[in-house]
Design a protein around this motif. Structure first.
Motif, PDB file in Angstrom:
ATOM      1  N   ILE A  96      61.360  95.310  88.059  1.00  0.00           N
ATOM      2  CA  ILE A  96      61.192  93.895  88.225  1.00  0.00           C
ATOM      3  C   ILE A  96      62.146  93.240  88.004  1.00  0.00           C
ATOM      4  CG2 ILE A  96      59.920  92.213  86.594  1.00  0.00           C
ATOM      5  CD1 ILE A  96      57.986  94.679  86.664  1.00  0.00           C
ATOM      6  N   PRO A  97      62.527  92.274  88.390  1.00  0.00           N
ATOM      7  CA  PRO A  97      63.791  91.161  88.380  1.00  0.00           C
ATOM      8  C   PRO A  97      63.992  90.709  87.510  1.00  0.00           C
ATOM      9  CG  PRO A  97      62.493  90.360  90.823  1.00  0.00           C
ATOM     10  CD  PRO A  97      62.480  92.354  90.171  1.00  0.00           C
ATOM     11  N   VAL A  98      64.469  89.953  86.079  1.00  0.00           N
ATOM     12  CA  VAL A  98      64.392  88.824  85.551  1.00  0.00           C
ATOM     13  C   VAL A  98      65.233  88.095  85.329  1.00  0.00           C
ATOM     14  CG1 VAL A  98      64.447  89.008  82.459  1.00  0.00           C
ATOM     15  CG2 VAL A  98      63.977  90.608  84.373  1.00  0.00           C
ATOM     16  N   THR A  99      64.807  86.470  85.188  1.00  0.00           N
ATOM     17  CA  THR A  99      66.088  85.681  85.469  1.00  0.00           C
ATOM     18  C   THR A  99      66.350  85.152  83.979  1.00  0.00           C
ATOM     19  OG1 THR A  99      65.947  85.846  88.180  1.00  0.00           O
ATOM     20  CG2 THR A  99      67.105  83.477  86.691  1.00  0.00           C
ATOM     21  N   VAL A 100      67.267  84.515  83.840  1.00  0.00           N
ATOM     22  CA  VAL A 100      67.345  83.967  82.485  1.00  0.00           C
ATOM     23  C   VAL A 100      67.948  82.327  82.859  1.00  0.00           C
ATOM     24  CG1 VAL A 100      68.772  84.060  80.113  1.00  0.00           C
ATOM     25  CG2 VAL A 100      67.824  85.997  81.149  1.00  0.00           C
ATOM     26  N   LEU A 101      67.210  81.067  81.974  1.00  0.00           N
ATOM     27  CA  LEU A 101      67.396  80.412  82.243  1.00  0.00           C
ATOM     28  C   LEU A 101      67.740  79.262  81.139  1.00  0.00           C
ATOM     29  CD1 LEU A 101      67.595  77.260  83.852  1.00  0.00           C
ATOM     30  CD2 LEU A 101      65.131  76.640  83.166  1.00  0.00           C
ATOM     31  N   ALA A 102      69.241  79.208  81.030  1.00  0.00           N
ATOM     32  CA  ALA A 102      70.036  78.720  79.601  1.00  0.00           C
ATOM     33  C   ALA A 102      70.763  76.773  79.901  1.00  0.00           C
ATOM     34  CB  ALA A 102      71.206  80.104  79.419  1.00  0.00           C
ATOM     35  N   GLY A 103      71.021  76.891  78.777  1.00  0.00           N
ATOM     36  CA  GLY A 103      71.826  75.467  78.853  1.00  0.00           C
ATOM     37  C   GLY A 103      71.294  75.496  77.056  1.00  0.00           C
ATOM     38  N   PHE A 104      72.255  74.225  76.896  1.00  0.00           N
ATOM     39  CA  PHE A 104      72.458  73.898  75.445  1.00  0.00           C
ATOM     40  C   PHE A 104      71.334  72.861  75.629  1.00  0.00           C
ATOM     41  CE2 PHE A 104      75.065  71.139  72.166  1.00  0.00           C
ATOM     42  CZ  PHE A 104      74.813  71.922  71.289  1.00  0.00           C
ATOM     43  N   LEU A 105      70.627  72.291  74.475  1.00  0.00           N
ATOM     44  CA  LEU A 105      70.411  71.195  73.584  1.00  0.00           C
ATOM     45  C   LEU A 105      70.351  69.802  74.876  1.00  0.00           C
ATOM     46  CD1 LEU A 105      70.466  71.052  70.191  1.00  0.00           C
ATOM     47  CD2 LEU A 105      68.056  72.071  71.155  1.00  0.00           C
ATOM     48  N   GLY A 106      68.783  69.366  75.767  1.00  0.00           N
ATOM     49  CA  GLY A 106      69.048  68.315  76.040  1.00  0.00           C
ATOM     50  C   GLY A 106      69.563  68.757  77.731  1.00  0.00           C
ATOM     51  N   ALA A 107      69.910  69.786  78.219  1.00  0.00           N
ATOM     52  CA  ALA A 107      70.150  69.951  79.916  1.00  0.00           C
ATOM     53  C   ALA A 107      69.910  69.440  80.706  1.00  0.00           C
ATOM     54  CB  ALA A 107      70.718  70.950  79.438  1.00  0.00           C
ATOM     55  N   GLY A 108      68.302  69.906  80.355  1.00  0.00           N
ATOM     56  CA  GLY A 108      67.395  69.125  81.211  1.00  0.00           C
ATOM     57  C   GLY A 108      66.156  70.478  81.594  1.00  0.00           C
ATOM     58  N   LYS A 109      66.683  71.155  80.793  1.00  0.00           N
ATOM     59  CA  LYS A 109      66.348  73.107  80.884  1.00  0.00           C
ATOM     60  C   LYS A 109      64.271  72.687  81.284  1.00  0.00           C
ATOM     61  CE  LYS A 109      67.441  75.303  77.972  1.00  0.00           C
ATOM     62  NZ  LYS A 109      67.497  74.687  76.526  1.00  0.00           N
ATOM     63  N   THR A 110      63.881  72.223  79.894  1.00  0.00           N
ATOM     64  CA  THR A 110      62.276  71.670  80.758  1.00  0.00           C
ATOM     65  C   THR A 110      61.834  71.208  81.751  1.00  0.00           C
ATOM     66  OG1 THR A 110      62.062  71.135  77.878  1.00  0.00           O
ATOM     67  CG2 THR A 110      60.376  70.300  79.655  1.00  0.00           C
ATOM     68  N   THR A 111      62.417  69.830  82.299  1.00  0.00           N
ATOM     69  CA  THR A 111      62.274  69.634  83.129  1.00  0.00           C
ATOM     70  C   THR A 111      62.527  70.315  85.026  1.00  0.00           C
ATOM     71  OG1 THR A 111      62.967  67.703  82.440  1.00  0.00           O
ATOM     72  CG2 THR A 111      63.328  67.784  84.949  1.00  0.00           C
TER      73      THR A 111
END
Length: 353
Positions: A10-25
């Protein structure tokens, strides 16, 4: 239980990013797309991501089904426990089947521990595979964040893809300046400009070694050695003297060895480097030509951890030389070369980065 073929894991993708980078959006936008309709999404807490308007069914206290069909799981404990639980519940058909996992990290999180889990835990490594790390970078604040916070630099250095967010709020010259800075840190990662938080799922997933679309290994894209070598050749080197910037000492280079290497000696060299310089070795990717073997072995390391090697069915092209891509911090290429020269008895070629 027998080992699962990398193409079936099963492929796993990690979504990273500093505070406020817009990961939630980005995450909310991605979850509406059909490519992730049968995904499992792991987040730290439900409150950290605004997915309430997607919820349609609560399975238990920390696992829900979203309107898109995705599973969304809250991971309050260790990640390996969450991945184990998901796999076993999927096997027992207690939850809807899922074909991939998307892990959203917190803004200050280092992607390394997530990758450690996928590389080092035997149960997890047999059933899941790293599809890649996609790091969101806010172009309107990247300069300050990269200068002040090494967490932001590590997120960039470990990325397989860089998502340049809020490009609609930045001037072209600002975007170009940030892009150049990111290239110095991680020249092998493609950069994708994101405007108004809109991005296609295909731009985030499918960046690992194995590409299900072609049912095989896409080594050239995964290794990206040509990009690393071209960046160095073009003079895009880090500002070694500017120690006030956290990204100043992070750089990438390629080591190439033409004759096949004896695997025990190669393993000793790489393990010594990881043991003594692991904190300064952010990531290693490579193909190794081994004495007596007709196909290459794949090497993948994260700081002091080396993933159990796998063997490709065949060389991806006519080039059968060993090639290793290093992303390091405050570590001279000469130190790395010396380890291989000592143990393998051969010097790295000076062309190719």
């Amino acid at each position: 239980m027998p080992a699962i073929d990398p193409q079936r894991a099963i492929p796993v993708t990690v979504l990273a990013g500093f505070l406020g980078a817009g990961k939630t959006t980005l995450l909310n936008q991605l979850l509406r797309q059909s490519a992730l309709a049968d995904a499992a999404v792991l987040i730290n807490e439900f409150g950290a991501v605004a997915v309430d308007h997607h919820l349609v069914d609560k399975i238990d206290d920390h696992l829900v089904v979203l309107a898109s069909g995705c599973l969304c799981c809250s991971v309050r404990g260790e990640l390996s426990g969450g991945l184990r639980d998901l796999f076993m519940r999927r096997l027992r058909r207690e939850i809807p089947a899922f074909s991939r996992v998307l892990i959203e990290t917190t803004g200050l999180a280092d992607p390394a521990p997530v990758l450690y889990t996928l590389l080092e835990d035997f149960f997890i490594a047999e059933r899941y595979r790293i599809d890649g790390v996609a790091t969101a970078v806010d172009v309107t604040h990247a300069d300050l964040q990269l200068a002040r916070h090494f967490e932001a630099v590590r997120q960039v250095a470990m990325a397989d893809r860089l998502l340049l967010t809020k490009c609609d709020l930045a001037k072209p010259e600002e975007i170009a300046r940030v892009a150049g800075r990111l290239t110095r840190v991680n020249p092998g990662a493609p950069q994708i400009e994101v405007r108004h938080g809109v991005i296609g799922a295909e731009q985030v997933i499918g960046c690992g070694l194995y590409d299900p679309a072609v049912r095989g290994a896409d080594v050239r894209r995964w290794l990206a050695e040509e990009k690393v070598a071209a960046t160095r050749a073009g003079g895009e080197m880090p500002r070694q003297h500017d120690v006030t910037h956290h990204d100043a000492l992070v750089h990438a280079f390629v080591l190439r060895f033409e004759p096949p290497l004896a695997w025990p000696e190669f393993a000793e060299a790489i393990d010594l480097l990881l043991a003594t310089c692991g904190e300064r070795i952010l990531r290693v990717k490579g193909l190794v030509g081994v004495v007596g073997e007709s196909a290459p072995r794949v090497v993948h390391c994260v700081q002091h951890i080396r993933y159990p090697e796998s063997v490709l069915p065949a060389w991806p092209d006519e080039d059968h030389g060993t090639r290793l891509v290093f992303i390091v911090r405050a570590l001279a290429r000469e130190v790395v070369e010396k380890a291989f020269r000592m143990f393998c008895g051969t010097a790295a070629q000076r062309d190719g980065g």
